[in-house]
Design a protein around this motif. Structure first.
Motif, short mmCIF file in Angstrom:
data_model
loop_
_atom_site.label_atom_id
_atom_site.label_comp_id
_atom_site.label_asym_id
_atom_site.label_seq_id
_atom_site.Cartn_x
_atom_site.Cartn_y
_atom_site.Cartn_z
N ASN A 478 -15.19 38.03 -60.04
CA ASN A 478 -14.00 38.08 -59.13
C ASN A 478 -14.52 37.42 -58.30
O ASN A 478 -13.97 37.14 -57.70
CB ASN A 478 -13.77 39.78 -59.16
N TYR A 479 -15.71 37.35 -58.29
CA TYR A 479 -16.61 36.04 -57.25
C TYR A 479 -16.70 34.91 -58.19
O TYR A 479 -18.18 34.61 -57.87
CB TYR A 479 -17.81 36.76 -56.15
N ARG A 480 -16.15 34.26 -58.81
CA ARG A 480 -16.21 33.81 -60.18
C ARG A 480 -17.34 32.25 -59.41
O ARG A 480 -17.18 31.89 -58.17
CB ARG A 480 -14.87 32.97 -60.75
N ASP A 481 -17.97 31.97 -60.01
CA ASP A 481 -18.98 31.09 -59.60
C ASP A 481 -19.50 29.80 -61.06
O ASP A 481 -20.13 30.28 -61.51
CB ASP A 481 -20.47 31.66 -58.77
N LEU A 482 -18.89 29.12 -60.61
CA LEU A 482 -19.17 27.86 -61.92
C LEU A 482 -20.72 27.03 -61.82
O LEU A 482 -21.02 26.85 -62.41
CB LEU A 482 -18.50 26.12 -62.06
N ASP A 483 -20.99 27.65 -60.52
CA ASP A 483 -23.00 27.08 -60.50
C ASP A 483 -23.46 27.56 -61.31
O ASP A 483 -24.42 27.14 -61.94
CB ASP A 483 -23.83 27.57 -59.42
N ILE A 484 -23.43 29.27 -62.77
CA ILE A 484 -24.07 29.87 -63.12
C ILE A 484 -23.76 29.49 -64.91
O ILE A 484 -24.41 30.49 -65.37
CB ILE A 484 -24.22 31.38 -62.87
N GLY A 485 -23.38 28.19 -64.84
CA GLY A 485 -23.03 27.78 -66.17
C GLY A 485 -22.02 27.93 -66.43
O GLY A 485 -20.61 28.98 -66.10
N VAL A 486 -21.42 27.21 -67.67
CA VAL A 486 -20.00 26.22 -67.68
C VAL A 486 -20.06 26.98 -68.97
O VAL A 486 -20.67 26.41 -69.83
CB VAL A 486 -19.41 25.48 -67.05
N ASN A 487 -18.61 26.58 -69.95
CA ASN A 487 -18.08 26.23 -71.06
C ASN A 487 -17.73 24.85 -71.49
O ASN A 487 -17.56 24.41 -70.27
CB ASN A 487 -16.89 27.54 -71.51
N THR A 493 -17.45 26.20 -76.97
CA THR A 493 -18.82 26.54 -76.64
C THR A 493 -19.53 27.81 -77.61
O THR A 493 -18.94 28.28 -78.21
CB THR A 493 -18.35 27.18 -75.19
N SER A 494 -20.56 27.66 -77.84
CA SER A 494 -22.05 28.11 -78.46
C SER A 494 -22.11 29.69 -77.69
O SER A 494 -21.83 29.75 -76.74
CB SER A 494 -23.74 27.35 -78.97
N TYR A 495 -22.79 30.68 -78.80
CA TYR A 495 -22.60 31.94 -77.67
C TYR A 495 -24.11 31.93 -77.20
O TYR A 495 -24.03 32.47 -76.09
CB TYR A 495 -22.85 32.95 -79.17
N LYS A 496 -25.12 30.85 -77.56
CA LYS A 496 -25.79 31.10 -76.35
C LYS A 496 -25.59 30.29 -75.41
O LYS A 496 -26.17 30.73 -74.06
CB LYS A 496 -27.12 30.08 -77.18
N GLN A 497 -24.77 29.17 -74.78
CA GLN A 497 -24.27 28.41 -73.88
C GLN A 497 -23.42 29.95 -72.92
O GLN A 497 -23.46 29.78 -72.02
CB GLN A 497 -23.30 27.11 -73.75
N ALA A 498 -22.84 30.79 -74.06
CA ALA A 498 -21.79 30.87 -73.40
C ALA A 498 -22.66 32.98 -72.30
O ALA A 498 -22.42 32.88 -70.96
CB ALA A 498 -20.63 32.01 -73.38
N SER A 499 -23.71 32.94 -73.40
CA SER A 499 -24.35 34.12 -72.60
C SER A 499 -25.57 33.29 -71.63
O SER A 499 -25.93 34.52 -70.68
CB SER A 499 -25.45 34.43 -73.41
N ILE A 500 -25.28 32.44 -71.10
CA ILE A 500 -25.86 31.79 -69.66
C ILE A 500 -25.15 33.03 -68.72
O ILE A 500 -25.67 33.21 -67.29
CB ILE A 500 -26.03 31.10 -69.72
N TRP A 501 -23.61 32.50 -68.43
CA TRP A 501 -22.94 32.98 -67.38
C TRP A 501 -22.36 34.63 -67.51
O TRP A 501 -22.19 35.71 -66.68
CB TRP A 501 -21.79 32.25 -66.76
N GLY A 502 -22.47 34.66 -69.75
CA GLY A 502 -22.10 35.79 -69.45
C GLY A 502 -22.85 37.41 -69.65
O GLY A 502 -22.04 37.89 -69.14
N ILE A 503 -24.18 36.85 -69.31
CA ILE A 503 -24.92 37.96 -69.37
C ILE A 503 -25.38 38.50 -68.20
O ILE A 503 -25.54 39.73 -67.37
CB ILE A 503 -26.34 37.67 -69.46
#
Ligand SMILES: Cc1cc2nc3c(=O)[nH]c(=O)nc-3n(C[C@H](O)[C@H](O)[C@H](O)COP(=O)(O)OP(=O)(O)OC[C@H]3O[C@@H](n4cnc5c(N)ncnc54)[C@H](O)[C@@H]3O)c2cc1C
Ligand SMILES: *[C@@H]1O[C@H](CO)[C@@H](O)[C@H](O)[C@H]1NC(C)=O
Ligand SMILES: *[C@@H]1O[C@H](CO)[C@@H](O)[C@H](O)[C@H]1NC(C)=O
Ligand SMILES: *[C@@H]1O[C@H](CO)[C@@H](O)[C@H](O)[C@H]1NC(C)=O
Ligand SMILES: *[C@@H]1O[C@H](CO)[C@@H](O)[C@H](O)[C@H]1NC(C)=O
Ligand SMILES: *[C@@H]1O[C@H](CO)[C@@H](O)[C@H](O)[C@H]1NC(C)=O
Ligand SMILES: *[C@@H]1O[C@H](CO)[C@@H](O)[C@H](O)[C@H]1NC(C)=O
Length: 541
Positions: A478-487, A493-503
């Motif tokens: 809820n404090y969204r921050d696009l610096d930590i990775g985007v689709n 978007t691959s699982y691997k790309q999204a997992s950067i911010w997702g994890i």
């Protein structure tokens, strides 16, 4: 197009200019088809046309700007939607989903518009906003102590409606009354009651969701996995929530609030240091957060200092609070005169920054008193930061002019430590002492100013790295921050790309979210720069 033209026939020539500048010629065609489709969905409602705004309507900009809560996304170069739909009936939401699907329109859903990166109303793809501002009714059932709340309601309205029905019920959601309950619960949602009752999402017992096929689902028909995913797995990902059923929580008829301010000269550093060791272990009826900023010094004219404001809600009377403080945090030196007893709903006004005599109706007002430019980031702290870290933070607050930098430390522990990490997608539970929100604000327009403040907060975030959670470095969605990775918005978007911010946002829950997404929206219709991607053909790529 005739229908819309009949409203402003004289604007006919302007249309082409607008369509071209807003979207390019190809998508103009698509969006025409989309509008035509909406009109044809008469089985849903004959009245939807009145609720559709294209740039030729003079009210288009008012509707668009009304729920913009960050001036960074209120500029002439911010991409604008081709169409805004403001459903006043759930059937309109269904129609909008069906028509967007049919004509390949990208959609963004907006409830209160507080997304920190503007994702509910900005996209680089040609897009439609489905704005739930007209779906905001709240119906409280005092007998069962529950409420059905439409997604477009703001938190203030939810609190106000509860208090109208009962003086001893409340709901554990955020402190800012203009926040939309739709987006808020989609990312967890917390406020002054979190140590006693957990998150807003922990207290949701049913929901109404429009899925990718335009069907209305409730908890029973969507199933427990999807019901789990929508309670914190991020908005605009699994469908459009049109209503939540909330479990209200008991609050005493008298609560106590205080704000004790200490500057560096008054040992703020030592007190914050001490606070780090006690804040998560206090009685769960006691919430004390710390707000840190640079202020004018009152003892040394012309100089500035750092002020720590210890800002607290206690679920009880002052006579019970004082002995608790004496036992757990005597260093703060709290005395009766620092404290004010009031009702829980008055404490809602207090935390929203209104004076005590303000009428409760202010909670229904969806306009923030001052909307500024801002950029924020979040962190989780698992071990007290050393003094050198605190002093480094103060040094960075001194680098900016006053009013531009703020840190908010919010205590965890209590109920938050009892709920399991996978109970809902929000994973930040036992083991966290507190959450940090880092904030940079400014009022001056222009890229240079934006760059200066954003680069300040990035340096601050980098400085604090050794002292906060790591591997992964956690964050609050809820404090969204696009610096930590985007689709990528193509939707592949691959699982691997999204997992950067997702994890970072979801830890281990990320995998289950991907699984649910793959089941309910395999073509990734609901998406944004940080929405859970489906697995393509079941392959983890
Ligand atoms: C001034 C301010 C104060 C805040 N205070 C707090 C606080 O005290 N505690 C806290 O936890 N958070 C707080 N937040 C953060 C807030 O919880 C999030 O920004 C939240 O996502 C906002 O919800 P919204 O409906 O207002 O925003 P929106 O921008 O409308 O939505 C946020 C996201 O959810 C999606 N979404 C919106 N509605 C729906 C829906 N009905 N169905 C599916 N997806 C949807 C949007 O597309 C977007 O991706 C604050 C934010 C601001 C700006
Ligand atoms: C957005 O910009 C418009 C036009 O400049 C202005 O009227 C409006 O007040 C602004 N809104 C916010 C929230 O900044
Ligand atoms: C919403 O639309 C449905 C279907 O057309 C209708 O039955 C219902 O009465 C409408 N609700 C409201 C509140 O207008
Ligand atoms: C701080 O002091 C400066 C001058 O010393 C003054 O201009 C400013 O208004 C003060 N700010 C606040 C918030 O009091
Ligand atoms: C509330 O009280 C303050 C002083 O305590 C006063 O300045 C203010 O005007 C009052 N506001 C209202 C809405 O009555
Ligand atoms: C709502 O709040 C805003 C900002 O404080 C204010 O300008 C506006 O007059 C208020 N509206 C109503 C109806 O009270
Ligand atoms: C996604 O699709 C776009 C356009 O089709 C393509 O350019 C891009 O390389 C794809 N990205 C991935 C990660 O497959």
């Amino acid at each position: 197009m005739t229908f819309f033209y009949s409203v402003f026939p004289s604007m006919f020539p302007l249309l082409f200019v607008l369509l071209l500048s807003f979207s390019g010629a190809t998508s103009a065609h698509t969006h025409e088809d989309f509008l035509q489709c909406l009109r044809l969905q008469s089985k849903y409602s004959a009245s939807i046309s009145k609720l559709v705004y294209t740039p030729i309507k003079s009210s288009y900009f008012d509707v668009l700007q009304f729920s913009i809560q960050n001036r960074r996304f209120n500029t002439t170069i911010t991409p604008k939607p081709l169409v805004i739909v403001t459903p006043s009936n759930v059937s309109h939401v269904q129609a909008a989903v069906i028509c967007s699907q049919k004509h390949g329109m990208h959609i963004r859903v907006r409830s209160g518009g507080h997304d920190y990166e503007g994702l509910s109303y900005v996209s680089v793809l040609p897009f439609v906003i489905i704005d739930l501002i007209n779906l905001g009714s709240v119906s409280v059932d005092a007998t069962s102590n529950t409420a059905w709340v439409e997604a477009g309601a703001n938190l203030g309205k939810v609190y106000y409606s509860i208090a109208q029905k009962s003086g001893t019920s409340g709901f554990p959601a955020g402190t800012c009354p203009t926040v939309g309950i739709g987006g808020h619960i989609s990312g967890g949602g917390y406020g002054t009651l979190l140590r006693k009752y957990g998150l807003a999402a922990d207290n949701v017992i049913d929901a109404q969701l429009i899925d990718v096929n335009g069907r209305i689902l409730d908890r029973a028909s969507m199933g427990e996995d999807l019901f789990w995913a929508i309670r914190g797995g991020g908005g605009n990902t699994f469908g459009i929530v049109v209503a939540w059923k909330l479990n209200l929580v008991p609050v005493p008829d008298t609560v106590t609030v205080f704000t004790v301010e200490k500057t560096l000269e008054q040992y703020a550093t030592q007190l914050v240091d001490r606070w780090q060791c006690v804040a998560d272990k206090l009685h769960e009826d006691l919430f004390i957060r710390v707000i840190l900023e640079r202020v004018n010094s009152s003892s040394q004219p012309g100089k500035t200092t750092i002020r720590a404001a210890f800002n607290s809600l206690f679920l009880g009377k002052v006579d019970s609070l004082l002995p608790l403080m004496q036992e757990s945090f005597p260093e703060l030196g709290l005395v009766k005169e620092d404290c004010t007893e009031m009702s829980w709903i008055e404490s809602v006004l207090y935390f929203a920054g209104f004076s005590r005599n303000t009428s409760l109706e202010i909670l229904l007002n969806r306009t923030q008193p001052s909307v500024r430019f801002f950029k924020a980031k979040s962190d989780y702290v698992k071990e007290p930061m050393p003094k050198v870290a605190l002093e480094g933070l103060w040094k960075r607050l001194f680098q900016l002019e006053m009013g531009s930098g703020q840190l908010i430390f919010s205590p965890y522990g209590g109920r938050m430590s009892e709920i399991s990490e996978s109970s809902v997608p929000f994973p930040h539970r036992a083991g966290n002492l507190y959450q940090i929100q880092h904030l940079a604000y400014w009022d001056e327009e222009g890229i240079k100013e934006s760059r200066r403040h954003i680069s300040w907060i990035r340096r601050l975030y980098s400085f604090v790295t050794p002292y906060v959670s790591k591997n992964p470095r956690l964050a609050y969605i809820n404090y969204r921050d696009l610096d930590i990775g985007v689709n990528n918005l193509q939707g592949n978007t691959s699982y691997k790309q999204a997992s950067i911010w997702g994890i970072k946002y979801f830890k281990i829950n990320f995998d289950k979210l991907v699984h649910v997404k793959t089941q309910v929206d395999p073509a990734n219709f609901f998406r944004n720069e940080q929405s859970i991607p489906p697995l393509s053909c079941g392959i983890i790529n």
